[in-house]
Design a protein around this motif. Structure first.
Motif, PDB file in Angstrom:
ATOM      1  N   VAL A 150       0.973  -1.143   0.043  1.00 37.86           N
ATOM      2  CA  VAL A 150      -0.127   0.042  -0.032  1.00 37.86           C
ATOM      3  C   VAL A 150       0.865   1.351  -0.041  1.00 37.86           C
ATOM      4  O   VAL A 150       1.763   1.405   1.164  1.00 37.86           O
ATOM      5  CB  VAL A 150      -0.806  -0.047   1.202  1.00 37.86           C
ATOM      6  N   VAL A 151       0.770   2.105  -0.780  1.00 40.83           N
ATOM      7  CA  VAL A 151       1.638   3.294  -1.273  1.00 40.83           C
ATOM      8  C   VAL A 151       1.002   4.358  -0.837  1.00 40.83           C
ATOM      9  O   VAL A 151      -0.630   4.372  -0.924  1.00 40.83           O
ATOM     10  CB  VAL A 151       2.417   3.234  -2.595  1.00 40.83           C
ATOM     11  N   ALA A 152       1.610   5.486  -0.612  1.00 41.07           N
ATOM     12  CA  ALA A 152       1.123   6.885  -0.240  1.00 41.07           C
ATOM     13  C   ALA A 152       0.532   7.499  -1.430  1.00 41.07           C
ATOM     14  O   ALA A 152       1.134   7.375  -2.501  1.00 41.07           O
ATOM     15  CB  ALA A 152       2.105   7.748   0.185  1.00 41.07           C
ATOM     16  N   GLN A 153      -0.519   8.176  -1.306  1.00 39.99           N
ATOM     17  CA  GLN A 153      -0.986   8.659  -2.585  1.00 39.99           C
ATOM     18  C   GLN A 153      -0.747  10.076  -2.744  1.00 39.99           C
ATOM     19  O   GLN A 153      -0.938  10.695  -3.820  1.00 39.99           O
ATOM     20  CB  GLN A 153      -2.730   8.686  -2.495  1.00 39.99           C
ATOM     21  N   ASP A 154      -0.148  10.639  -1.916  1.00 36.84           N
ATOM     22  CA  ASP A 154       0.241  12.041  -1.894  1.00 36.84           C
ATOM     23  C   ASP A 154       1.525  12.147  -0.856  1.00 36.84           C
ATOM     24  O   ASP A 154       1.877  11.462   0.170  1.00 36.84           O
ATOM     25  CB  ASP A 154      -0.868  12.987  -1.659  1.00 36.84           C
ATOM     26  N   ASP A 155       1.870  13.361  -1.184  1.00 35.16           N
ATOM     27  CA  ASP A 155       3.091  13.830   0.012  1.00 35.16           C
ATOM     28  C   ASP A 155       2.342  14.011   1.375  1.00 35.16           C
ATOM     29  O   ASP A 155       1.124  14.715   1.171  1.00 35.16           O
ATOM     30  CB  ASP A 155       4.139  15.078  -0.424  1.00 35.16           C
ATOM     31  N   GLY A 156       2.808  13.771   2.637  1.00 36.32           N
ATOM     32  CA  GLY A 156       2.186  14.249   3.660  1.00 36.32           C
ATOM     33  C   GLY A 156       2.849  13.719   4.873  1.00 36.32           C
ATOM     34  O   GLY A 156       4.046  13.322   4.889  1.00 36.32           O
ATOM     35  N   VAL A 157       1.805  13.697   5.923  1.00 35.01           N
ATOM     36  CA  VAL A 157       2.636  13.137   7.114  1.00 35.01           C
ATOM     37  C   VAL A 157       1.277  11.944   7.801  1.00 35.01           C
ATOM     38  O   VAL A 157       0.051  12.033   7.710  1.00 35.01           O
ATOM     39  CB  VAL A 157       2.322  14.246   8.402  1.00 35.01           C
ATOM     40  N   ILE A 158       1.871  10.989   8.132  1.00 32.84           N
ATOM     41  CA  ILE A 158       1.068   9.775   8.412  1.00 32.84           C
ATOM     42  C   ILE A 158       0.317  10.380  10.110  1.00 32.84           C
ATOM     43  O   ILE A 158       0.931  11.025  11.021  1.00 32.84           O
ATOM     44  CB  ILE A 158       2.119   8.473   8.950  1.00 32.84           C
ATOM     45  N   GLY A 159      -0.910  10.122   9.814  1.00 33.39           N
ATOM     46  CA  GLY A 159      -1.661  10.487  11.022  1.00 33.39           C
ATOM     47  C   GLY A 159      -2.106   9.318  11.947  1.00 33.39           C
ATOM     48  O   GLY A 159      -1.078   8.590  12.249  1.00 33.39           O
ATOM     49  N   LYS A 160      -3.016   8.915  12.263  1.00 31.94           N
ATOM     50  CA  LYS A 160      -3.532   7.894  13.155  1.00 31.94           C
ATOM     51  C   LYS A 160      -3.308   6.464  12.314  1.00 31.94           C
ATOM     52  O   LYS A 160      -3.868   6.406  11.329  1.00 31.94           O
ATOM     53  CB  LYS A 160      -4.678   8.015  13.656  1.00 31.94           C
ATOM     54  N   ILE A 161      -2.526   5.487  12.993  1.00 35.48           N
ATOM     55  CA  ILE A 161      -2.746   4.010  12.552  1.00 35.48           C
ATOM     56  C   ILE A 161      -3.459   3.070  13.349  1.00 35.48           C
ATOM     57  O   ILE A 161      -3.413   3.214  14.344  1.00 35.48           O
ATOM     58  CB  ILE A 161      -1.196   3.446  12.464  1.00 35.48           C
ATOM     59  N   THR A 162      -5.002   2.797  12.620  1.00 33.34           N
ATOM     60  CA  THR A 162      -5.554   2.185  13.513  1.00 33.34           C
ATOM     61  C   THR A 162      -5.517   0.657  13.670  1.00 33.34           C
ATOM     62  O   THR A 162      -6.277   0.232  14.496  1.00 33.34           O
ATOM     63  CB  THR A 162      -7.399   2.656  12.853  1.00 33.34           C
ATOM     64  N   HIS A 163      -4.694   0.155  12.783  1.00 29.29           N
ATOM     65  CA  HIS A 163      -4.754  -1.490  12.800  1.00 29.29           C
ATOM     66  C   HIS A 163      -2.986  -1.748  12.665  1.00 29.29           C
ATOM     67  O   HIS A 163      -2.454  -1.203  12.083  1.00 29.29           O
ATOM     68  CB  HIS A 163      -5.196  -1.890  11.529  1.00 29.29           C
ATOM     69  N   ALA A 164      -2.741  -2.425  13.857  1.00 34.10           N
ATOM     70  CA  ALA A 164      -1.244  -2.732  14.057  1.00 34.10           C
ATOM     71  C   ALA A 164      -0.858  -3.892  13.068  1.00 34.10           C
ATOM     72  O   ALA A 164      -1.574  -4.708  12.841  1.00 34.10           O
ATOM     73  CB  ALA A 164      -0.999  -2.908  15.449  1.00 34.10           C
ATOM     74  N   GLU A 165       0.496  -4.189  13.245  1.00 32.70           N
ATOM     75  CA  GLU A 165       0.991  -5.422  12.530  1.00 32.70           C
ATOM     76  C   GLU A 165       0.426  -6.609  13.186  1.00 32.70           C
ATOM     77  O   GLU A 165       0.336  -6.649  14.521  1.00 32.70           O
ATOM     78  CB  GLU A 165       2.518  -5.596  12.765  1.00 32.70           C
ATOM     79  N   GLY A 166       0.221  -7.431  12.609  1.00 35.31           N
ATOM     80  CA  GLY A 166      -0.456  -8.789  12.913  1.00 35.31           C
ATOM     81  C   GLY A 166      -2.081  -8.978  13.001  1.00 35.31           C
ATOM     82  O   GLY A 166      -2.696  -9.799  13.192  1.00 35.31           O
ATOM     83  N   GLU A 167      -2.890  -7.752  12.825  1.00 30.38           N
ATOM     84  CA  GLU A 167      -4.032  -7.745  12.719  1.00 30.38           C
ATOM     85  C   GLU A 167      -4.795  -8.267  11.743  1.00 30.38           C
ATOM     86  O   GLU A 167      -4.103  -7.794  10.482  1.00 30.38           O
ATOM     87  CB  GLU A 167      -4.818  -6.288  13.204  1.00 30.38           C
ATOM     88  N   THR A 168      -5.816  -8.765  11.551  1.00 27.25           N
ATOM     89  CA  THR A 168      -6.646  -9.413  10.372  1.00 27.25           C
ATOM     90  C   THR A 168      -7.445  -8.267   9.752  1.00 27.25           C
ATOM     91  O   THR A 168      -8.323  -7.500  10.830  1.00 27.25           O
ATOM     92  CB  THR A 168      -7.661 -10.477  10.887  1.00 27.25           C
ATOM     93  N   VAL A 169      -7.482  -7.879   8.471  1.00 23.16           N
ATOM     94  CA  VAL A 169      -8.216  -6.769   7.810  1.00 23.16           C
ATOM     95  C   VAL A 169      -9.026  -7.393   6.821  1.00 23.16           C
ATOM     96  O   VAL A 169      -8.599  -8.506   6.177  1.00 23.16           O
ATOM     97  CB  VAL A 169      -7.227  -5.796   7.579  1.00 23.16           C
TER      98      VAL A 169
END
Length: 495
Positions: A150-169
C-alpha cells in the motif's frame, strides 16, 4: 447521550478475549478515535477507539477480565456541558499542527484477490507523525498467497494508524490516515512525552505500581508496543536496582551452586499466513489423495556436456544463462503430451483433461515455498523458459508475485538438488495429480556397456495420485523424462 463501549467482533474461530490494558479511567475526558482499551485474543490485539468525544462514566470489566465479542465493557457519556479547554496541551498542539491545513486521506487495504477472504497487516514501514512522499510504500498486507503493498497517494504526514501489525483486515478496510500536504511541526517530543508519560505510556494499574515504588514513567524502559510500560517492566527495573547491593553477598560463599554457562531461551512467533496455507495444503494433499512415489535415476553427462559446449554462446545470444531447468521443463512438457492423465486433475467425480501445459515451478522465498506458474511451456524456447523461470524467482525473492503468477498450473517441478538433497518424496500440489522432484547431481559408479564408469547421476522422484494415474502410466512417464534427459537431441527433434 450515552454510548456503550463494546468489545469488537472477534475473528473467526476466536471464542473469547481478555481485557489487556485500559488507557483511560472513570472520569477521563476522551476525544473521538482515542484508543480506550486493548483487547487481547490468542491471535491479535484489538484496539477499541472512542466512537465520539465525551467522558468515561463507567468501566465494567477490569484488566485481565475475560470478555466476549460485542460485550459492553464501559460507558461513554456526551460531554455537552463541558467546555473545551482554552489551552490545549503541548502534545495536542504538536499533534494538530501537521493537519491544520491538510487533506486527510484514508489508508485503505487493497481489493483482495478472488477467493481471499481476509488478510494480515504484515509490516508497517512508517510510524505516526512520519513524513512520507507520494508512492512511498507504507505497509505490506499479507494474504495466504501474495503480499500487497500500500503506497502513499500524496506527500504528507502519517496520521493515526488504526490497525497494528499482525491484525486481520478485510478488503478496502481503512487502516490508517495520511494528512496529505502536511509538514511535520518542530518536535516538542521531550515536553510532550513528560506530560504523556503517566497516562499514555502506562495503564492505571501500572501507574499505581510506579507510585507505590516511588518511580516515574520516565525512569522505566517500556518494552510494549509504542514503548508502553508493563508490570513486568516495573518488576525488572526494581530487580535490577536491587542486584548491585546483593551482588557482594552472593559472591561470598565458596560453595555456591554451579550455574550452567550460556543462556537457554526460546522464541515463540505466530505463523505467517503463507506458512499456515502451505501447512494446510500439504496436509490436505496427504489426507485427500492416494499418493505414491516412484523413483528412477538419470545420467546427466549428455546435458552437462551440451551445456559446457554451448553455455557461453547461449548466454551471448539470448542474454540469459543456460541452466538445467529448461531441459527439465522441456522433458516434462513432452512427457505430459504422451501421458494426458498426468496433465489432468480431479474435480469431484469428474476428470478434467487439460490441453495446455502450464508448469508450476517451486521457488524458495524468505516467506516460504511458493509455486508460480510458467504458462504455455510447450510454446517456449529454451531461452524463453530460462528467462521465465528467472523472472519468477526474482519476483518471489522480492515478494512481487501476483495472484496471476500463482494461479493455475497442471504439473509441478521442484528442485531440491539446489540445496543438496540427494533423494526425497515430494508432496502433490493440489489440485494437480503429480509432481516431479529433481535432486543433487552426484558422481556415482554405474555400469556402462559392461564396464564401471563414474557418471554424474541424479535421482528422479515422481509423486502421483493413484486414484487417477496407474502404476504403468507413472513409471512410463518417469522413464520418458529419463530418456529425454539422457538424449537431449530428442527434445529438439521431437522424437
Amino acid at each position: 447521550m450515552t454510548t456503550e463501549i463494546k468489545v469488537p467482533v472477534l475473528p473467526e474461530s476466536v471464542a473469547d478475549a481478555t481485557v489487556a490494558t485500559w488507557h483511560v479511567q472513570v472520569g477521563d475526558k476522551v476525544e473521538r478515535d482515542q484508543v480506550l482499551v486493548d483487547i487481547e485474543t490468542d491471535k491479535v490485539v484489538l484496539e477499541v477507539p472512542a466512537p465520539a468525544a465525551g467522558v468515561i462514566t463507567a468501566i465494567s470489566e477490569e484488566e485481565g477480565a475475560t470478555v466476549l465479542g460485542e460485550q459492553v465493557i464501559a460507558i461513554l457519556d456526551d460531554a455537552d456541558t463541558a467546555t473545551p479547554s482554552a489551552e490545549p496541551s503541548k502534545a495536542s498542539q504538536t499533534e494538530s499542527a501537521p493537519t491544520a491545513a491538510a487533506k486527510v486521506i484514508d489508508i485503505v487495504v487493497p481489493v483482495l484477490p478472488e477467493s481471499v477472504a481476509d488478510a494480515t497487516i504484515s509490516t508497517w514501514h512508517v510510524a505516526e507523525g512520519e513524513t512520507v512522499t507520494r508512492d512511498q510504500n507504507l505497509v505490506d498486507i499479507e494474504t495466504d498467497k501474495v503480499v500487497l503493498e500500500v503506497v502513499a497517494q500524496d506527500d504528507g504526514v502519517i496520521g493515526k494508524i488504526t490497525h497494528a501489525e499482525g491484525e486481520t483486515v478485510l478488503g478496502e478496510q481503512v487502516i490508517g490516515q495520511l494528512n496529505a500536504g502536511a509538514v511535520s511541526a518542530p518536535s516538542n517530543e521531550s515536553a510532550a512525552s513528560d506530560e504523556q508519560s503517566g497516562d499514555d505510556v502506562a495503564s492505571p494499574s501500572v501507574r499505581r505500581m510506579l507510585t507505590e515504588n516511588g518511580l516515574s514513567a520516565s525512569q522505566v524502559k517500556g518494552t510494549g508496543k509504542g514503548g508502553r510500560i508493563s508490570k513486568e517492566d516495573v518488576e525488572a527495573h526494581l530487580a535490577a536496582a536491587k542486584a548491585p547491593a546483593a551482588a557482594p553477598k552472593a559472591a561470598a560463599p565458596a560453595t555456591a551452586p554451579v550455574v550452567a554457562s550460556g543462556e537457554r531461551s526460546q522464541k515463540r512467533v505466530p505463523m505467517t499466513r503463507l506458512r499456515k496455507t502451505i501447512a494446510n495444503r500439504l496436509l490436505e494433499a496427504k489426507n485427500s489423495t492416494a499418493m505414491l512415489t516412484t523413483f528412477n535415476e538419470v545420467d546427466m553427462k549428455p546435458i552437462m556436456d551440451l551445456r559446457k559446449q554451448y553455455k557461453d554462446l547461449f548466454e551471448k545470444t539470448h542474454d540469459t544463462r543456460l541452466g538445467f531447468m529448461s531441459f527439465y521443463v522441456k522433458a516434462v512438457t513432452e512427457a505430459l503430451k504422451r501421458f494426458p492423465s498426468v496433465n489432468a486433475s480431479i474435480d469431484g467425480d469428474d476428470i478434467v483433461y487439460h490441453n495446455f501445459f502450464d508448469i508450476s515451478i517451486a521457488v524458495s522465498t524468505p516467506r516460504g515455498l511458493v509455486t508460480p506458474v510458467l504458462r504455455d511451456a510447450d510454446t517456449l524456447s529454451m531461452a524463453g523458459i530460462e528467462k521465465g523461470i528467472k523472472d519468477l524467482a526474482i519476483k518471489g525473492r522480492d515478494g512481487k508475485l501476483t495472484m496471476d503468477d500463482m494461479q493455475g498450473g497442471n504439473f509441478t517441478i521442484t528442485n531440491g538438488g539446489v540445496f543438496g538433497s540427494l533423494i526425497s518424496t515430494p508432496i502433490i500440489n493440489l489440485p494437480q495429480t503429480a509432481i516431479l522432484g529433481m535432486h543433487k547431481i552426484q558422481d556415482r559408479p554405474v555400469a556402462i556397456d559392461g564396464k564401471v564408469e563414474i557418471r554424474p547421476m541424479m535421482y528422479l522422484a515422481l509423486s502421483y495420485d493413484h486414484r487417477l494415474i496407474d502404476g504403468k502410466e507413472s513409471v512410463g512417464f518417469l522413464v520418458t523424462i529419463k530418456e529425454l534427459l539422457e538424449d537431449p537431441a530428442r527434445l529438439l527433434l521431437d522424437i
